[in-house]
Design an enzyme around this catalytic site. Sequence first.
Site, PDB file in Angstrom:
ATOM      1  N   LYS A 219       0.833  -1.205   0.000  1.00 35.36           N
ATOM      2  CA  LYS A 219       0.000   0.000   0.000  1.00 35.36           C
ATOM      3  C   LYS A 219       0.864   1.250   0.000  1.00 35.36           C
ATOM      4  O   LYS A 219       0.627   2.197  -0.759  1.00 35.36           O
ATOM      5  CB  LYS A 219      -0.921   0.006   1.224  1.00 35.36           C
ATOM      6  CG  LYS A 219      -1.826   1.231   1.294  1.00 35.36           C
ATOM      7  CD  LYS A 219      -2.188   1.628   2.714  1.00 35.36           C
ATOM      8  CE  LYS A 219      -1.045   2.328   3.425  1.00 35.36           C
ATOM      9  NZ  LYS A 219      -1.432   2.892   4.735  1.00 35.36           N
ATOM     10  N   CYS A 289     -18.794   4.734   6.290  1.00 36.39           N
ATOM     11  CA  CYS A 289     -18.725   3.270   6.367  1.00 36.39           C
ATOM     12  C   CYS A 289     -17.683   2.861   7.409  1.00 36.39           C
ATOM     13  O   CYS A 289     -16.627   2.295   7.097  1.00 36.39           O
ATOM     14  CB  CYS A 289     -18.376   2.697   4.991  1.00 36.39           C
ATOM     15  SG  CYS A 289     -18.747   0.935   4.826  1.00 36.39           S
ATOM     16  N   CYS A 296     -25.248   3.534   8.111  1.00 34.41           N
ATOM     17  CA  CYS A 296     -25.998   3.060   6.941  1.00 34.41           C
ATOM     18  C   CYS A 296     -27.210   3.934   6.646  1.00 34.41           C
ATOM     19  O   CYS A 296     -27.591   4.089   5.475  1.00 34.41           O
ATOM     20  CB  CYS A 296     -26.448   1.612   7.151  1.00 34.41           C
ATOM     21  SG  CYS A 296     -25.078   0.436   7.319  1.00 34.41           S
ATOM     22  N   CYS A 299     -26.268   6.631   4.346  1.00 34.45           N
ATOM     23  CA  CYS A 299     -25.502   6.231   3.157  1.00 34.45           C
ATOM     24  C   CYS A 299     -26.410   6.136   1.940  1.00 34.45           C
ATOM     25  O   CYS A 299     -27.460   5.474   1.977  1.00 34.45           O
ATOM     26  CB  CYS A 299     -24.826   4.888   3.403  1.00 34.45           C
ATOM     27  SG  CYS A 299     -23.835   4.311   2.005  1.00 34.45           S
TER      28      CYS A 299
END
Length: 314
Positions: A219, A289, A296, A299
Amino acid sequence: MCSAQDTGMSMAGVRMVTRSRSRDPGTGPRGGGGEAPLRRGEAAAEGKKSHSPAKHQRKTQKLSVTYEASDHEKEEGAKPPEAPGWEPPDWQQQLVNIRTMRSGKDAPVDQLGAEHCYDPSAPPKVQRYQVLLSLMLSSQTKDQVTAGAMQRLRARGLTVDSILQTDDSTLGTLIYPVGFWRSKVKYIKQTSAILQQRYGGDIPASVAELVALPGVGPKMAHLAMAVAWGAVSGIAVDTHVHRIANRLGWTKTATKSPEKTRAALEAWLPRELWSEINGLLVGFGQQTCLPVHPHCQACLNRSLCPAARSLCGP
């Protein structure tokens, strides 16, 4: 409305071929060769005109137009159609929704990410070194903590030479409380020595060489390539990207590690989106998230997210 493409050929690849045909019976096409057959209406007209005096006959030319596909189109047409690869069913709308939710650019990563932690007035080589160090510090560490450590290091003059001249105890004090700070002191010293000896104080310009450095993972390497070198070498996947990709169903099967997730994403996600995904999903993971108790209800992807029902209920 029909376009040239609807006929299976582009106008750029069309060639017009014309042949002249005399209306005078018994005369072949110009340039020799056999006479082209007449259609029924033309044959009747020709027979009627053949009994007329020659002086009343007018010789006219009728253009016969034929379209031929270019060689390029013929070659393309000969290729068998490629079978579409797998992709998540709703990913495009999910991506649009995440962009909308992230339009404010007000997550910690937007102000404190690696691209904000180096000194823009430093020489390019020093800037790249500072980018790499900020990425090494960021592992298992919140952006706010990483940014604080980088500020303290930069205040003392953050270069390869200055780090090598700093004793381990002082370096530990400067970077504390980043995660695993004791190990990072060791890695930073080892990596800085390698950069001085092999790269003249600069950082490598390839993922393979970057991940060979102590304390540098995939990464970090992909982000270093993007931020320090301006090159897209792959998708940088951290815990946020790994978590969200699996929740949204962006991997064909569930993945157990960030590297598995990276490979799964790169298998279908268009390459022009690779550079965007890390910052977009990291900020989304920081604000909406969340790892535990995700928001949620707020979202836009709630109805499109396979994990929403199990995470937040109906």
